[in-house]
Design an enzyme around this catalytic site. Structure first.
Site, mmCIF file in Angstrom:
data_model
loop_
_atom_site.group_PDB
_atom_site.id
_atom_site.type_symbol
_atom_site.label_atom_id
_atom_site.label_comp_id
_atom_site.label_asym_id
_atom_site.label_seq_id
_atom_site.Cartn_x
_atom_site.Cartn_y
_atom_site.Cartn_z
ATOM 1 N N LYS A 72 33.118 52.291 11.227
ATOM 2 C CA LYS A 72 33.766 51.244 12.016
ATOM 3 C C LYS A 72 34.802 50.457 11.214
ATOM 4 O O LYS A 72 35.772 49.955 11.771
ATOM 5 C CB LYS A 72 32.700 50.293 12.567
ATOM 6 C CG LYS A 72 33.175 49.400 13.686
ATOM 7 C CD LYS A 72 33.405 50.185 14.952
ATOM 8 C CE LYS A 72 33.773 49.269 16.108
ATOM 9 N NZ LYS A 72 34.050 50.000 17.342
ATOM 10 N N PRO A 110 21.548 33.599 26.746
ATOM 11 C CA PRO A 110 20.315 34.271 26.334
ATOM 12 C C PRO A 110 20.601 35.549 25.556
ATOM 13 O O PRO A 110 21.515 36.306 25.891
ATOM 14 C CB PRO A 110 19.626 34.585 27.672
ATOM 15 C CG PRO A 110 20.182 33.586 28.618
ATOM 16 C CD PRO A 110 21.588 33.366 28.197
ATOM 17 N N GLU A 111 19.834 35.774 24.512
ATOM 18 C CA GLU A 111 19.946 36.993 23.726
ATOM 19 C C GLU A 111 18.729 37.863 24.007
ATOM 20 O O GLU A 111 17.915 37.566 24.878
ATOM 21 C CB GLU A 111 20.101 36.638 22.254
ATOM 22 C CG GLU A 111 21.370 35.829 21.986
ATOM 23 C CD GLU A 111 21.616 35.561 20.511
ATOM 24 O OE1 GLU A 111 21.090 36.316 19.672
ATOM 25 O OE2 GLU A 111 22.352 34.606 20.195
ATOM 26 N N ARG A 140 25.771 26.852 36.378
ATOM 27 C CA ARG A 140 27.207 27.007 36.120
ATOM 28 C C ARG A 140 27.845 28.153 36.900
ATOM 29 O O ARG A 140 29.046 28.366 36.811
ATOM 30 C CB ARG A 140 27.432 27.203 34.615
ATOM 31 C CG ARG A 140 26.945 26.010 33.797
ATOM 32 C CD ARG A 140 27.083 26.243 32.312
ATOM 33 N NE ARG A 140 26.585 25.106 31.543
ATOM 34 C CZ ARG A 140 26.425 25.112 30.224
ATOM 35 N NH1 ARG A 140 26.717 26.194 29.529
ATOM 36 N NH2 ARG A 140 25.961 24.038 29.602
ATOM 37 N N HIS A 182 20.205 24.113 42.063
ATOM 38 C CA HIS A 182 21.214 25.159 41.907
ATOM 39 C C HIS A 182 20.660 26.534 42.309
ATOM 40 O O HIS A 182 21.052 27.559 41.742
ATOM 41 C CB HIS A 182 21.721 25.189 40.470
ATOM 42 C CG HIS A 182 22.301 23.874 40.022
ATOM 43 N ND1 HIS A 182 23.486 23.382 40.508
ATOM 44 C CD2 HIS A 182 21.830 22.939 39.156
ATOM 45 C CE1 HIS A 182 23.743 22.207 39.950
ATOM 46 N NE2 HIS A 182 22.753 21.909 39.134
#
Length: 290
Positions: A160, A2-3, A117, A96
């Site tokens: 950067k 998920p973002e 998972r 789960h």
């Protein structure tokens, strides 16, 4: 994984259905789900009991539930398949199900953490004066944060000396932008993922940030991006932004701008999707002395 839009969808659901409720008890059904809570499952469950949940918060892809009057917060690591669901007490346990949190009120719903998972989990942490769990205090603000500093981001980008997609995924520069939304924003900006950050002017940075915000807000409007059943909101519903993707996952399909077949390239154990015509690769050495 998920973002930001997916995590924000979950946060909004928790704000509606969990905020300001008092924990009656918590049950840890799999110790791996609280492995980041060093004191163990029993301590985790005990520390939640009797405390009131504050307004759920988010920074980038990190989500937490503050416990009022404690100076601590429950940090949620969703990992690849973690789900926070609000379910009726009588609903059958998910296959789960890893953690169950019940409340003292009469709403007859409980909070469940489900994780196929077991890469994700919940953990309890002290909070900083700003209210962040101390373990994520180093994470930069995200572009939807009203306090995000566009100018500071531009200057950091120039210093950067990296490439733009690496910079977008650098959580110390800008949080919440993952692989999918980076590809989408770069396609909208007509930028190749390997373009050196040293070449960015202020207008170019501003344009890119605008597209990052636009794509995230568009994803938020339809509940995020779901490619399978592993990402869902707190009601177990999938998002629909995958139907609107312009770049990610479209290898071989025509670019929606110029009809050139989209390409995919391996990138940092992931993939980058781009249009070879609209997003031309930078010339060798570009930006090295800028």
């Amino acid at each position: 994984m998920p973002e930001l839009p997916e995590v924000e969808v979950v946060r909004r659901g928790l704000e509606r259905w969990v905020a300001h409720r008092t924990v009656a008890d918590a049950e840890v059904l799999h110790p791996r789900a609280v492995r980041r809570h060093i004191a163990g499952p029993d301590d985790f469950a005990h520390r939640l009991e009797g405390h009131r949940v504050g307004t759920p918060s988010r920074r980038g892809k990190y989500l937490w539930l503050p416990l009022e009057d404690t100076g601590q917060a429950i940090l949620a690591h969703l990992g690849m398949s973690g789900q926070l669901l609000v379910q009726p007490h009588e609903a059958p346990a998910e296959k789960h199900l890893r953690i169950r949190v019940r409340f003292t009120d009469a709403l007859s719903t409980e909070l469940r953490f489900v994780d196929q998972r077991t890469f994700g989990g919940l953990s309890l942490h002290d909070t900083t004066p700003d209210g962040l769990p101390d373990v994520i205090a180093h994470i930069a603000r995200d572009p939807l944060d009203p306090l995000f500093d566009d100018e500071a981001f531009h200057l950091a980008l120039r210093r950067k000396r990296t490439t733009i997609k690496r910079a977008l995924l650098d959580q110390s520069l800008i949080s919440g932008v993952g692989n999918i939304y980076a590809d989408e924003a770069l396609w909208r900006s007509r930028l190749h993922y390997e373009r050196p950050t040293a070449t960015f002017t202020r207008p170019r940075t501003a344009e890119l940030l605008g597209h990052v915000r636009d794509v995230m807000n568009a994803a938020l409007a339809v509940g995020g991006t779901s490619f399978d059943s592993l990402y869902v909101n707190i009601n177990g519903e999938s998002g629909y932004f995958d139907r609107s993707l312009d770049a990610y996952g479209r290898e071989g399909l025509p670019c929606r701008r110029c009809a050139t077949p989209m390409r995919r390239r391996p990138w940092m154990n992931r993939s980058s999707y781009f249009c070879p015509k609209c997003q031309r690769a930078p010339r060798p050495g570009l930006g090295q002395n800028a």
